[in-house]
Design an enzyme around this catalytic site. Sequence first.
Site, PDB file in Angstrom:
ATOM      1  N   ASP A  62      22.712  53.752  10.753  1.00 43.02           N
ATOM      2  CA  ASP A  62      21.793  53.001  10.326  1.00 43.02           C
ATOM      3  C   ASP A  62      21.013  54.105   9.380  1.00 43.02           C
ATOM      4  O   ASP A  62      21.094  55.090   9.519  1.00 43.02           O
ATOM      5  CB  ASP A  62      21.123  52.426  11.465  1.00 43.02           C
ATOM      6  CG  ASP A  62      20.255  53.293  12.436  1.00 43.02           C
ATOM      7  OD1 ASP A  62      20.837  54.533  12.401  1.00 43.02           O
ATOM      8  OD2 ASP A  62      19.121  52.768  12.985  1.00 43.02           O
ATOM      9  N   TYR A  64      18.036  56.734   8.008  1.00 37.90           N
ATOM     10  CA  TYR A  64      17.098  57.743   8.665  1.00 37.90           C
ATOM     11  C   TYR A  64      15.798  57.002   8.921  1.00 37.90           C
ATOM     12  O   TYR A  64      15.408  56.010   8.366  1.00 37.90           O
ATOM     13  CB  TYR A  64      16.945  58.627   7.758  1.00 37.90           C
ATOM     14  CG  TYR A  64      18.087  59.634   7.409  1.00 37.90           C
ATOM     15  CD1 TYR A  64      18.855  60.300   8.477  1.00 37.90           C
ATOM     16  CD2 TYR A  64      18.580  59.681   6.097  1.00 37.90           C
ATOM     17  CE1 TYR A  64      19.752  61.097   7.978  1.00 37.90           C
ATOM     18  CE2 TYR A  64      19.611  60.663   5.746  1.00 37.90           C
ATOM     19  CZ  TYR A  64      20.323  61.098   6.743  1.00 37.90           C
ATOM     20  OH  TYR A  64      21.461  61.886   6.416  1.00 37.90           O
ATOM     21  N   PHE A  75      23.655  58.611   4.836  1.00 35.87           N
ATOM     22  CA  PHE A  75      23.651  60.229   4.757  1.00 35.87           C
ATOM     23  C   PHE A  75      22.756  60.569   3.786  1.00 35.87           C
ATOM     24  O   PHE A  75      22.393  61.875   3.660  1.00 35.87           O
ATOM     25  CB  PHE A  75      24.936  60.660   4.673  1.00 35.87           C
ATOM     26  CG  PHE A  75      25.882  60.406   5.865  1.00 35.87           C
ATOM     27  CD1 PHE A  75      25.523  60.972   7.068  1.00 35.87           C
ATOM     28  CD2 PHE A  75      26.951  59.414   5.537  1.00 35.87           C
ATOM     29  CE1 PHE A  75      26.547  60.770   7.990  1.00 35.87           C
ATOM     30  CE2 PHE A  75      27.597  59.106   6.793  1.00 35.87           C
ATOM     31  CZ  PHE A  75      27.451  59.995   7.894  1.00 35.87           C
ATOM     32  N   HIS A 184      32.067  63.145  13.671  1.00 33.70           N
ATOM     33  CA  HIS A 184      30.883  63.049  12.913  1.00 33.70           C
ATOM     34  C   HIS A 184      30.372  64.424  12.417  1.00 33.70           C
ATOM     35  O   HIS A 184      30.347  65.359  13.059  1.00 33.70           O
ATOM     36  CB  HIS A 184      29.575  62.381  13.779  1.00 33.70           C
ATOM     37  CG  HIS A 184      28.482  61.636  12.891  1.00 33.70           C
ATOM     38  ND1 HIS A 184      27.433  62.698  12.719  1.00 33.70           N
ATOM     39  CD2 HIS A 184      28.470  60.333  12.393  1.00 33.70           C
ATOM     40  CE1 HIS A 184      26.797  61.820  12.054  1.00 33.70           C
ATOM     41  NE2 HIS A 184      27.174  60.217  11.915  1.00 33.70           N
TER      42      HIS A 184
END
Length: 219
Positions: A62, A64, A75, A184
């Site tokens: 989702d 920031y 990202f 991740h």
Amino acid sequence: MIGNDWDNKLKVIWESPGFKKFMEKIEHEYKTKTCYPAYENIFNALKMTPYEKVKVVIIGQDPYHGEGQAHGLSFSVQKGIAKPPSLQNIFKELKDDLDIPISENGDLTKWAKEGVLLLNSILTVEKNKPLSHKDYGWQLLTDHIIKILNQKNTPIVFILWGSFARSKKTFITNSKHLIIESAHPSPLSAYNGFFGSKPFSKTNQFLKANKIKEVDFKL
């Protein structure tokens, strides 16, 4: 909605009563609370990377949730905003993998325009409340987008970082496509298989082998 070929691909959703009702709920959230990204940037990933140009998909969770960060690309942060730790680690791996200098800013718009669909699974968030919109229904849309891309005859690279992104693997069944998966890039997990995974060179090797123009990952 989008202004490119995604509108035709997603026409059934855009015109459905359920989606219209859903968007009314999102509008209400934006009017009554501080939410990110800016309302006009919610669908930036689709706007910047038309369906026909998609050659790579990087799935995020989702947006920031800090002020000024999110702008509709997974990202990515807007120019002038400090790079979050996960993005810093992405740039470190890019440097190690393709010897591309670490960018001063974290705006990945250039990647989006190169054919990298930077798709968050959940497209909105309330300020300072990560995953606050996870149960609103965004994943019905974004999972559908992944399924549509899976049907594409042109080979695509799907980059799945972390368990959440990897859960979308069940939608990617077309053998024409390449799935690259690892831990991740978050500082909590980057040393458990993200660093050294070489996703960028693997992506371009696959594209080149399929006679598709490689992605210029330099920002």
